[in-house]
Write a protein that holds these residues in place. Structure first.
Motif, PDB file in Angstrom:
ATOM      1  N   LEU A 106      61.622  43.829  29.893  1.00 27.39           N
ATOM      2  CA  LEU A 106      61.691  44.041  28.450  1.00 27.39           C
ATOM      3  C   LEU A 106      61.119  42.854  27.674  1.00 27.39           C
ATOM      4  N   LEU A 107      61.382  41.645  28.140  1.00 27.90           N
ATOM      5  CA  LEU A 107      60.875  40.466  27.431  1.00 27.90           C
ATOM      6  C   LEU A 107      59.367  40.328  27.575  1.00 27.90           C
ATOM      7  N   ALA A 112      70.215  48.493  32.000  1.00 27.34           N
ATOM      8  CA  ALA A 112      69.063  48.303  31.114  1.00 27.34           C
ATOM      9  C   ALA A 112      69.501  48.277  29.652  1.00 27.34           C
ATOM     10  N   ALA A 113      70.512  49.072  29.306  1.00 27.68           N
ATOM     11  CA  ALA A 113      71.014  49.077  27.929  1.00 27.68           C
ATOM     12  C   ALA A 113      71.681  47.742  27.595  1.00 27.68           C
ATOM     13  N   VAL A 114      72.384  47.151  28.571  1.00 28.60           N
ATOM     14  CA  VAL A 114      72.989  45.837  28.356  1.00 28.60           C
ATOM     15  C   VAL A 114      71.902  44.805  28.056  1.00 28.60           C
ATOM     16  N   ILE A 115      70.823  44.865  28.808  1.00 24.23           N
ATOM     17  CA  ILE A 115      69.723  43.932  28.572  1.00 24.23           C
ATOM     18  C   ILE A 115      69.023  44.229  27.252  1.00 24.23           C
ATOM     19  N   THR A 120      74.734  37.048  29.042  1.00 25.21           N
ATOM     20  CA  THR A 120      75.071  38.416  29.443  1.00 25.21           C
ATOM     21  C   THR A 120      75.855  38.461  30.752  1.00 25.21           C
ATOM     22  N   GLY A 121      75.910  37.345  31.501  1.00 25.45           N
ATOM     23  CA  GLY A 121      76.617  37.332  32.778  1.00 25.45           C
ATOM     24  C   GLY A 121      78.120  37.471  32.586  1.00 25.45           C
ATOM     25  N   THR A 140      69.877  42.211  39.053  1.00 25.41           N
ATOM     26  CA  THR A 140      69.491  43.431  38.341  1.00 25.41           C
ATOM     27  C   THR A 140      69.244  43.172  36.862  1.00 25.41           C
ATOM     28  N   LEU A 141      70.202  42.514  36.196  1.00 30.23           N
ATOM     29  CA  LEU A 141      70.042  42.251  34.768  1.00 30.23           C
ATOM     30  C   LEU A 141      68.838  41.354  34.490  1.00 30.23           C
ATOM     31  N   GLY A 142      68.670  40.327  35.309  1.00 29.44           N
ATOM     32  CA  GLY A 142      67.565  39.410  35.088  1.00 29.44           C
ATOM     33  C   GLY A 142      66.210  40.058  35.243  1.00 29.44           C
TER      34      GLY A 142
END
Length: 262
Positions: free
Chosen positions: A109-110, A76-79, A181-182, A101-103
């Motif tokens: 958040l978006l 979540a911090a990366v995102i 981010t990938g 997960t990241l998406g």
């Protein structure tokens, strides 16, 4: 550790930035020039009997925080770092490429930035459905994305697939913003420099997360804007470590995050 922190729920940053180099003093702790150090990689991680981290890396959580969900505050911090880099504004058209997960964390958040559109591109229909439950307005497969080229103010790439850096740039409007981010492997399709130049795209990449992004993720988690818990599909006691690792590597599309409980 200060006495007031003893017994507090907390999450710790992974990167152990030196805190004194030029990049750290500029607040860019994920770009620390002091040498790579990370909990679980160069330093003992959560499989150790005891885990010790510098107190400056701790982010206290609310007393009633769900530690099960907090286990996913690192991605979540990366995102959160990607969202910081992308600077979403209310009413913009936003795309997320990849619904892993990241998406899916990015969608949460978006969505909080009140976009006019929030479209997710992923070949897995089930992941697209989950993205819509998290706040996406639409989802579709990559072969449907050609109709969306040049549409989005902001594109956040999270898949790290061979073609997704290039395809994300095609989704952005002229003058748009793209955040990668990938984790890409050698041989990935390169970004067309002619398109990048003529479209005047703003391109950023994210690796890890600075302390400020960790703070953003923890705040969003505390406010309920970010809930990683639904991404956990399986839980095992620590004694079943081998079964958990086998499940992660099984390739089963229904497997999300697998949580080990000490």
């Amino acid at each position: 550790m200060a006495a007031g922190l003893v017994g507090r729920k907390a999450v710790a940053e992974g990167f152990r930035a030196c805190g004194v180099c030029e990049r750290c003093r500029s607040g860019e702790t994920s770009l620390c020039a002091g040498g790579y150090a990370e909990t679980g990689f160069t330093e003992p991680g959560a499989f150790a009997d005891h885990l010790t981290v510098p107190a400056r890396l701790l982010h206290p959580l609310a007393d009633d925080a769900d530690l099960r969900a907090a286990a996913l505050l690192e991605p979540a911090a990366v995102i959160a770092a990607a969202v910081r880099a992308g600077r979403p504004r209310p009413g913009e058209r936003v795309a997320v490429v990849g619904a892993g997960t990241l998406g899916l964390l990015a969608v949460q958040l978006l969505a909080a930035s009140s976009p006019a559109e929030l479209v997710v591109v992923d070949p897995r229909a089930g992941r697209g459905e989950q993205a819509r439950a998290f706040g996406a307005s639409a989802s579709g497969a990559p072969d449907e994305a050609a109709a969306l080229h040049g549409r989005f103010d902001l594109v956040v790439e999270t898949a790290g697939a061979p073609s997704t850096a290039a395809s994300s740039c095609l989704l952005a409007r002229r003058g748009g913003r793209v955040v990668l981010t990938g984790m890409f492997a050698p041989g990935a399709t390169g970004i067309d420099p002619v398109h990048l130049s003529l479209s005047q795209l703003e391109l950023r990449s994210v690796f890890g997360a600075p302390s400020a992004a960790w703070s953003d993720a923890v705040r969003a988690f505390g406010l309920g804007l970010l809930d990683p818990a639904p991404l956990i599909t399986h839980e095992f006691p620590l004694e079943r470590f081998a079964a958990a690792v086998a499940l992660v590597g099984s390739g089963d599309p229904t497997v999300g995050k697998v949580l080990l409980r000490p």
